[in-house]
Design an enzyme around this catalytic site. Structure first.
Site, short mmCIF file in Angstrom:
data_model
loop_
_atom_site.label_atom_id
_atom_site.label_comp_id
_atom_site.label_asym_id
_atom_site.label_seq_id
_atom_site.Cartn_x
_atom_site.Cartn_y
_atom_site.Cartn_z
N PRO A 186 42.17 -17.48 -29.15
CG PRO A 186 44.14 -18.24 -28.20
CD PRO A 186 43.01 -17.27 -27.98
CB CYS A 187 39.82 -20.36 -33.42
SG CYS A 187 41.15 -20.89 -34.55
CD GLN A 188 44.53 -22.68 -32.02
OE1 GLN A 188 43.94 -21.91 -31.26
NE2 GLN A 188 45.58 -22.31 -32.73
#
Length: 441
Positions: free
Chosen positions: A138-140
């Site tokens: 996940p890039c968040q």
């Protein structure tokens, strides 16, 4: 095939032909809605298993697996019946072998589930060797916007350290190479001591015997009508003489209006299920749709209140007539509903119909303010199908299970057209490596 066949069995040319047809096996981690997956499948990889924690995304992966199996077995009419609402999802799934669906593993990647997931993967792959592992945590936690919105700069966000889980799978299955995709913000993200995360990740891969190289790529250079920068990290076992793959560039000269050409106009909170024309050359070139596909799904626009519709119209007029963006602080007082008028001045943004899209992100699942339709006769945010096209998903790709879930999956995805370019580059390197081993004496 690692050894040369006995002389006199087949010709050298036939040996090469056999080698070139070899199917390379892929393990797909953090699969999401399947953008990277679709690209590697279309490049010819054998997708052995997918690991994804989101239940909606897992259903999308299963539905796509069902589509591919039915298509390969000349039973696509059954899939079309599902899209038309003539059969249920369970009925669709009952038409394909269980193994087609059971290779989608709905698990969170964590130390708690790791042993169980390994066992499941082992059951699926049997004696097959995994040639490549792909995926992007996940890039968040790495994104610049995400960090700016978090009081602790995402330092305590556990997702920042999910690369460690990815490495556990590399260590377990020892693929020839891997692809690790993420946002550009990963290059500036730091840990609690101020150390760059990218350096920590590199050391971790090096420690288990893999190289680590990355490049910043823009999807617009690989056939996608979107300004979308991503970091593509690639590595391979240190003992192999391999190179960072070459990704063939294919910059589109067309525009968003061309991409939407055959879609019917919509008002806010409206859905339409029929195309208005045959696909143009761009749509066919990107394999979004060909003349044989006539089932339009998920072309619906979300409900938008009257206040926001007025703002949309002002934004459209200013951008279309003058090429200027409307800042939130410059809105008429009666249309302002946010107390914070200093941050996020571009929260309302019109797509450039005569150019390419700005970056598609998962926030579109919460509201469509950043993706206002470029046609002034359609004052609304874009539909799910339009968002999918911007991300280069084909029209026969169906996103489960709700509009919000669909937007989330689309916004988080690697564009399949770009993913295919990445996959083809990896395939070339893998073939070269196996070619060298095949002809060693």
């Amino acid at each position: 095939m690692n050894k040369k066949m006995k002389p006199g069995k087949i010709s050298l040319q036939e040996e090469v032909a056999i080698l070139q047809k070899r199917t390379f096996n892929c393990l797909d981690l953090f699969s999401g809605g399947g953008g990277l997956t679709e690209g590697f499948f279309n490049a010819g990889f054998n997708m052995l298993a997918h690991v994804e924690k989101d239940e909606n995304a897992c259903l999308t992966l299963k539905t796509r697996n069902a589509y591919h199996w039915l298509k390969e077995n000349n039973q696509l009419v059954e899939y079309e019946d599902y899209l038309k609402g003539l059969i249920s999802r369970n009925e669709l799934y009952s038409l394909v072998p269980k193994k087609v669906l059971e290779n989608v593993l709905c698990y969170e990647m964590s130390y708690k589930n790791r042993k169980e997931v390994f066992n499941k993967i082992d059951e699926i792959i049997g004696n097959e060797k995994i040639d490549i592992i792909i995926g992007g945590p996940p890039c968040q936690a790495y994104s610049v916007i995400g960090r700016s919105r978090d009081a602790n700069n995402m330092l305590n966000d556990k997702r920042k350290y999910l690369y460690k889980e990815y490495i556990k799978y590399i260590k377990q299955y020892e693929p020839t190479m891997y692809i690790f995709e993420n946002v550009v913000g990963i290059l500036s993200s730091t840990d609690e001591k101020g150390r760059l995360m990218i350096d920590k990740i590199k050391r971790a891969f090096n420690y288990i015997g893999y190289t680590f190289q990355y490049k910043k790529l823009n999807a617009s250079n690989y056939g996608v009508l979107q300004d979308r920068e991503r970091i593509i990290i690639c590595g391979w076992k240190k003992e192999y003489n391999m190179n960072y793959p070459l990704f063939a560039e294919n910059k589109c000269q067309e525009k968003l209006f061309d991409l939407f050409d055959d879609l019917p106009t919509l008002r806010a909170n409206e859905e339409k299920k029929a195309y208005i024309s045959t696909p143009n050359e761009l749509i066919k070139k990107l394999k979004i749709r060909d003349e044989s596909w006539n089932i339009l799904t998920q072309h619906y626009a979300r409900f938008t209140n009257e206040n926001d519709l007025q703002i949309y119209k002002l934004c459209q007029k200013k951008f279309i007539n003058n090429g200027e963006r409307l800042c939130y602080q410059n809105l008429p007082k009666n249309l302002k509903t946010h107390n914070n008028q200093k941050d996020f001045q571009d929260r309302f943004k019109v797509l450039d119909g005569n150019g390419i899209s700005h970056t598609m992100v998962a926030h579109i699942a919460k509201d469509g303010h950043h993706y206002i339709h470029p046609d002034i006769s359609q004052t609304r945010s874009i539909s799910v199908r339009e968002a999918a096209r911007i991300q280069s998903f084909p029209d026969d790709y169906f996103f489960e299970s709700s509009r919000t879930a669909a937007f989330t999956q689309i916004g988080n995805a690697v564009p399949p057209v770009m993913a295919k370019c990445i996959a083809e580059g990896c395939l070339s390197e893998l073939k070269t490596k196996h070619n060298n081993n095949f002809f060693k004496t």
